[in-house]
Write a protein that holds these residues in place. Structure first.
Motif, mmCIF file in Angstrom:
data_model
loop_
_atom_site.group_PDB
_atom_site.id
_atom_site.type_symbol
_atom_site.label_atom_id
_atom_site.label_comp_id
_atom_site.label_asym_id
_atom_site.label_seq_id
_atom_site.Cartn_x
_atom_site.Cartn_y
_atom_site.Cartn_z
ATOM 1 N N THR A 80 0.610 -1.254 -0.007
ATOM 2 C CA THR A 80 -0.127 0.011 0.003
ATOM 3 C C THR A 80 0.776 1.334 0.027
ATOM 4 N N LEU A 81 1.946 1.062 -0.014
ATOM 5 C CA LEU A 81 3.019 2.108 -0.251
ATOM 6 C C LEU A 81 2.513 3.512 -1.101
ATOM 7 N N ALA A 86 0.518 8.640 -1.921
ATOM 8 C CA ALA A 86 -0.351 9.743 -2.455
ATOM 9 C C ALA A 86 -1.300 10.179 -1.499
ATOM 10 N N VAL A 87 -1.822 9.585 -0.450
ATOM 11 C CA VAL A 87 -2.610 10.192 0.752
ATOM 12 C C VAL A 87 -1.469 11.388 1.409
ATOM 13 N N GLY A 88 -0.431 11.080 1.680
ATOM 14 C CA GLY A 88 0.675 11.906 2.245
ATOM 15 C C GLY A 88 0.596 13.152 1.515
ATOM 16 N N GLN A 220 -9.233 13.315 10.136
ATOM 17 C CA GLN A 220 -9.709 12.052 10.459
ATOM 18 C C GLN A 220 -9.414 10.997 9.602
ATOM 19 N N TRP A 221 -9.531 11.345 8.207
ATOM 20 C CA TRP A 221 -9.241 10.137 7.052
ATOM 21 C C TRP A 221 -7.827 9.932 6.836
ATOM 22 N N ALA A 222 -6.953 10.790 7.377
ATOM 23 C CA ALA A 222 -5.472 10.584 7.204
ATOM 24 C C ALA A 222 -5.094 10.047 8.180
ATOM 25 N N MET A 225 -5.964 6.401 7.427
ATOM 26 C CA MET A 225 -5.232 5.840 6.409
ATOM 27 C C MET A 225 -3.737 5.704 6.612
ATOM 28 N N LEU A 226 -3.228 6.625 7.671
ATOM 29 C CA LEU A 226 -1.865 6.586 7.920
ATOM 30 C C LEU A 226 -1.427 6.358 9.240
ATOM 31 N N GLY A 227 -2.521 6.917 10.136
ATOM 32 C CA GLY A 227 -2.038 6.350 11.594
ATOM 33 C C GLY A 227 -2.124 7.763 12.165
ATOM 34 N N ALA A 228 -2.127 8.172 13.497
ATOM 35 C CA ALA A 228 -2.275 9.331 14.146
ATOM 36 C C ALA A 228 -0.920 10.210 13.859
ATOM 37 N N ASN A 229 0.205 9.691 14.019
ATOM 38 C CA ASN A 229 1.302 10.434 13.411
ATOM 39 C C ASN A 229 1.583 10.502 11.997
#
Length: 232
Positions: A80-81, A86-88, A220-222, A225-229
């Motif tokens: 999923t990298l 892309a999300v980041g 919230q979506w991030a 998808m990526l975690g709290a940090n």
């Protein structure tokens, strides 16, 4: 199961067999306290060794499960990298723009309220230009290639909020002149623009609320998808 743990289990099983079979056969003709102790307590000793072997097996199974889970998570992260990147990248562009847009629109509304009670000033027009430009930037980011790459991962709720704010942007485009030159021309002017209809102020307030709400939804979506940090 690792080789060391497997060997330990085999040793324990060997001891169980030894304690169960060999001492009775030997003690038939051999005397001695040590052997007598073993003979008297062979069942207890064998049971203890069996329990120890069982615990060693359980421990190894748990450790193996943890290792498999870690390997699965590593493979999942690798697979999923591209999506995570892309999300980041998308969050790095949309989040600041949404907050910045809400700040500029709020600032203009406050300035316009003061101007309505007195005179329209050059500062009011300057804030109006900043307001228009930041709204346009948010609309551009939501239509960008980065948004397209992240859109397959959007939740239904997030997609709905994007549609709502884009509808407000479409209405904004109707109210504001398409000719950017007419907007830029008010810079340095102290007169209220003739195209600035009073109906735009409730629209500005809606856009402010929608920008802040959408920024929270993206946050919230991030995290999902990526975690709290996700920012680090």
């Amino acid at each position: 199961m690792s080789a060391n743990s497997r060997n330990a289990v085999l040793v324990c099983l060997g001891l169980v067999i030894f304690m169960t079979i060999i001492p009775p056969a030997m003690l038939g003709s051999t005397e001695g306290r040590a052997w007598r102790f073993i003979y008297d307590y062979q069942t207890l000793i064998a049971g203890s060794l069996a329990v120890a072997s069982a615990f060693a097996t359980i421990f190894e199974m748990r450790r193996s499960m943890v290792q498999q889970a870690q390997q699965h998570q590593t493979q999942l992260n690798i697979s999923t990298l591209p999506s995570r990147l892309a999300v980041g990248r998308f969050m790095a562009s949309i989040q600041p723009e949404l907050r910045n847009c809400a700040t500029h629109v709020d600032s203009f509304i406050a300035e316009a309220m003061l101007a309505s009670a007195g005179e329209w000033t050059q500062a009011t027009n300057t804030k109006l230009i900043g307001c228009v430009m930041t709204i346009q930037r948010v609309a551009d980011v939501l239509k960008s290639r980065q948004s397209e790459l992240g859109s397959p991962l959007f939740t239904a709720r997030l997609e709905e909020n994007i549609k709502i704010i884009m509808a407000s942007f479409d209405l904004f485009q109707i109210v504001v002149p398409e000719d950017q030159q007419r907007i830029v021309m008010i810079y340095g002017d102290s007169a209220r623009p003739d195209w600035l209809d009073p109906v735009i102020f409730p629209l500005f307030e809606d856009i402010t609320a929608q920008c802040n709400h959408l920024a929270d939804e993206f946050e919230q979506w991030a995290i999902t998808m990526l975690g709290a940090n996700w920012r680090t």
